[in-house]
Write a protein that holds these residues in place. Structure first.
Motif, short mmCIF file in Angstrom:
data_model
loop_
_atom_site.label_atom_id
_atom_site.label_comp_id
_atom_site.label_asym_id
_atom_site.label_seq_id
_atom_site.Cartn_x
_atom_site.Cartn_y
_atom_site.Cartn_z
N ASP A 251 7.62 -0.08 4.00
CA ASP A 251 9.02 0.00 4.45
C ASP A 251 9.22 1.11 5.48
OD1 ASP A 251 9.65 -2.06 2.74
OD2 ASP A 251 10.46 -0.77 1.16
N GLN A 252 8.55 2.23 5.28
CA GLN A 252 8.64 3.34 6.23
C GLN A 252 8.08 2.92 7.59
OE1 GLN A 252 9.94 6.59 5.70
NE2 GLN A 252 10.73 5.63 3.83
N PHE A 253 6.98 2.20 7.57
CA PHE A 253 6.34 1.74 8.81
C PHE A 253 7.22 0.72 9.51
CE2 PHE A 253 3.35 -1.14 11.03
CZ PHE A 253 2.73 -0.23 11.88
N MET A 254 7.75 -0.22 8.78
CA MET A 254 8.55 -1.27 9.39
C MET A 254 9.87 -0.75 9.94
SD MET A 254 7.95 -4.69 7.07
CE MET A 254 8.82 -5.67 8.30
N SER A 255 10.39 0.30 9.34
CA SER A 255 11.66 0.86 9.82
C SER A 255 11.48 1.81 10.99
CB SER A 255 12.36 1.59 8.67
OG SER A 255 11.62 2.75 8.29
N GLY A 256 10.23 2.05 11.39
CA GLY A 256 9.97 2.96 12.50
C GLY A 256 9.94 4.41 12.11
N LYS A 257 9.96 4.69 10.81
CA LYS A 257 9.92 6.08 10.34
C LYS A 257 8.50 6.60 10.19
CE LYS A 257 14.36 5.79 7.95
NZ LYS A 257 15.07 5.86 6.65
N ALA A 258 7.53 5.72 10.38
CA ALA A 258 6.12 6.12 10.38
C ALA A 258 5.41 5.32 11.47
CB ALA A 258 5.47 5.85 9.03
N ALA A 259 4.68 6.02 12.33
CA ALA A 259 3.99 5.35 13.44
C ALA A 259 2.70 4.69 12.99
CB ALA A 259 3.70 6.36 14.55
N MET A 260 2.12 5.19 11.90
CA MET A 260 0.88 4.64 11.36
C MET A 260 1.00 4.64 9.83
SD MET A 260 -2.01 6.58 13.71
CE MET A 260 -1.45 8.24 13.24
N MET A 261 0.19 3.82 9.19
CA MET A 261 0.18 3.84 7.73
C MET A 261 -1.16 3.36 7.19
SD MET A 261 2.28 0.50 6.34
CE MET A 261 1.86 -1.18 6.87
N ILE A 262 -1.51 3.87 6.01
CA ILE A 262 -2.63 3.34 5.26
C ILE A 262 -2.08 2.27 4.34
CG2 ILE A 262 -4.46 3.85 3.60
CD1 ILE A 262 -4.91 5.17 6.31
N LEU A 271 5.07 -7.80 7.79
CA LEU A 271 5.00 -7.22 9.13
C LEU A 271 5.19 -8.30 10.20
CD1 LEU A 271 1.93 -4.77 8.81
CD2 LEU A 271 4.35 -4.30 8.35
N SER A 272 4.54 -9.43 9.99
CA SER A 272 4.60 -10.51 10.98
C SER A 272 5.97 -11.17 11.04
CB SER A 272 3.52 -11.55 10.68
OG SER A 272 2.23 -10.97 10.74
N ALA A 273 6.72 -11.07 9.95
CA ALA A 273 8.05 -11.68 9.92
C ALA A 273 9.04 -10.97 10.83
CB ALA A 273 8.59 -11.71 8.49
N ASP A 274 8.72 -9.72 11.18
CA ASP A 274 9.57 -8.95 12.09
C ASP A 274 9.04 -9.12 13.51
OD1 ASP A 274 11.01 -7.12 13.57
OD2 ASP A 274 10.73 -5.44 12.17
N SER A 276 10.07 -8.14 16.24
CA SER A 276 10.20 -6.98 17.13
C SER A 276 9.10 -5.94 16.89
CB SER A 276 11.57 -6.32 16.92
OG SER A 276 11.65 -5.73 15.63
N LEU A 277 8.34 -6.10 15.81
CA LEU A 277 7.31 -5.12 15.44
C LEU A 277 5.96 -5.55 15.99
CD1 LEU A 277 6.48 -2.59 13.83
CD2 LEU A 277 6.19 -4.07 11.84
N GLU A 278 5.41 -4.73 16.87
CA GLU A 278 4.07 -4.97 17.40
C GLU A 278 3.10 -4.03 16.69
OE1 GLU A 278 3.75 -5.15 21.72
OE2 GLU A 278 5.93 -5.18 21.82
N TRP A 279 2.18 -4.59 15.93
CA TRP A 279 1.29 -3.76 15.14
C TRP A 279 -0.16 -4.17 15.35
CZ3 TRP A 279 -1.83 -6.33 11.72
CH2 TRP A 279 -1.44 -7.64 11.38
N GLY A 280 -1.03 -3.24 15.04
CA GLY A 280 -2.46 -3.51 15.05
C GLY A 280 -3.08 -2.82 13.85
N SER A 281 -4.35 -3.05 13.62
CA SER A 281 -5.02 -2.41 12.49
C SER A 281 -6.46 -2.08 12.85
CB SER A 281 -4.98 -3.30 11.25
OG SER A 281 -5.65 -4.53 11.48
N VAL A 282 -6.94 -0.99 12.27
CA VAL A 282 -8.33 -0.56 12.42
C VAL A 282 -8.82 -0.11 11.05
CG1 VAL A 282 -8.12 0.13 14.84
CG2 VAL A 282 -7.62 1.79 13.03
N GLN A 283 -10.11 0.16 10.96
CA GLN A 283 -10.63 0.68 9.70
C GLN A 283 -10.11 2.09 9.46
OE1 GLN A 283 -14.71 -0.43 8.43
NE2 GLN A 283 -15.01 -1.09 10.55
#
Length: 408
Positions: A251-262, A271-274, A276-283
């Protein structure tokens, strides 16, 4: 990802300690003494859609293939172990039992499960970490069709606007998170809650750094804990991480209150349902460049209880072979944002699901939580999240936290 609660495991241990023989009930599955195996009972904890429906589709497919009718009982995850114990005492254990993978060794240690080798179930080709999770004293008792783990999600737009790339090392994680912290936005979010969820999120940092649950008060583990403390003390992560579960982190990540998250891939549908949210993932970042990221394995095992009904057990074995077959693994993984447990399927899977590439790479080296300590894992997990809480709240120094947590 289903993370068992401390209460759930404590309840199981207390009952199992005084009645370990109960699980070796002699009655047949579903309460019948014997049968032809044409109807099987099954218990799992997938009680929320879309998982419930997707699992049902796979169950129906395999039931049709092996020529049986399956009566399915779905229970809340927190109630599963208690339900198993109740059914064992009344000799009504299901013919097929799904267990969260850290629970398997606890149940197998009571004699309540049948080794899959008794029914010639093929266990070759599965990731070693997942086999470790399904093994007790040298015998494989359960197999999982899919697995999940943790990775680092990042907001593409926020990082791009800052001219930054996703961090690979701990130093990069600290500097990137600090650079992305401004106003009400934190650089990174994670779960440090005082439950197995907090221990689960800490394991990639601990294990990748060479730490071990068998020696919690080690330099390697303290270095990982220092990283989390540095992130919180610097303000790059919120002090509230000690109260956040993984859903809160999302929720913090999706609301823009966190730029990254574990977090894990089970969050991807949200995440994909939003749009407006462009996200990526790495190890998950490593301490030093060149280290292999090692994260914990999540996923559920499918097992055969000791019901005493050989015909039904044989059919249950056929079901598990079908449910963990290549085509089932690929369909469940694709539909549920999980990863096949056979490494040979990884390339085909990633071609279909490019958003899952980082998690598929992470799974290749992921580890079972019970692989080293077996039935003693819950005690270690409790000490891990207790040490995290002590350090992040300032009630103990990083150097003292694990030793203090071990005292209870």
């Amino acid at each position: 990802m289903k993370i068992q609660t401390k209460t759930r495991m404590t309840k199981f241990l207390a009952i199992a300690a005084i009645a370990p023989f109960v699980l070796t009930a002699c009655g047949g599955g579903g309460g019948s003494a014997s049968g032809d195996g044409s109807t099987l009972t099954l218990m799992d904890y997938y009680n929320n859609d879309p998982d419930k429906a997707l699992i049902q589709t796979a169950i129906d497919k395999c039931a049709s293939e092996i020529g049986v009718t399956i009566d399915r009982e779905v229970v809340p995850g927190k109630d599963l172990i208690q339900k198993v114990l109740q059914k064992s005492s009344s000799k009504t254990l299901p013919d097929i039992l799904m267990l969260d993978n850290p629970d398997l060794q606890e149940i197998a240690s009571t004699g309540g499960l049948a080794p899959l080798s008794d029914f010639d179930v093929d266990t070759s080709g599965f990731a070693q970490g997942m086999l470790d999770a399904g093994t007790y004293e040298g015998d494989v008792y359960g197999l999982a069709p899919t697995a999940n783990t943790l990775g680092l999600f990042y907001n593409k737009k926020i990082l791009a606007d800052a001219g930054l790339t996703p961090p690979i090392t701990w130093d990069e994680l600290k500097t990137t998170a600090a650079a992305l912290t401004q106003d009400s936005q934190f650089g990174v979010a994670f779960s440090a809650i005082a439950t197995y969820e907090g221990a689960w999120q800490f394991l990639p940092f601990m294990w990748t750094n060479g730490g071990s649950e068998a020696a919690l008060d080690s330099t390697e583990n303290k270095e990982a804990l220092q990283l989390w403390k540095d992130l919180v003390d610097s303000g790059a992560a919120s002090k509230s991480v000690i109260n956040w579960g993984q859903g809160d982190v999302k929720d913090q990540f999706m609301s823009g209150k966190a730029a990254m998250m574990i977090n894990g891939p089970w969050q991807i549908p949200a995440l994909s349902a939003d749009e407006s949210l462009e996200w990526g993932s790495v190890q998950v970042p490593v301490n030093k460049a060149g280290q292999t990221p090692i994260a914990p394995l999540g996923g559920e095992m499918w097992t055969i209880p000791q019901t005493g009904d050989s015909a039904k057990q044989a059919k249950a074995a056929e079901f598990i072979s079908c449910f963990t077959a290549d085509d089932t693994q690929l369909s469940l993984s694709t539909d549920r944002f999980t990863v096949p447990t056979k490494p040979e399927l990884a390339q085909e899977y990633v071609e279909k699901m490019p958003d899952m590439e980082a998690f598929t790479e992470q799974i290749a080296n992921a580890r079972s939580r019970t692989g080293e300590l077996g039935a003693e894992w819950p005690k270690a997990a409790t000490e891990i999240y207790t040490a995290i809480q002590l350090a992040l709240t300032g009630k103990a120094t990083v150097d003292e936290a694990f030793a203090q947590a071990a005292k209870g």
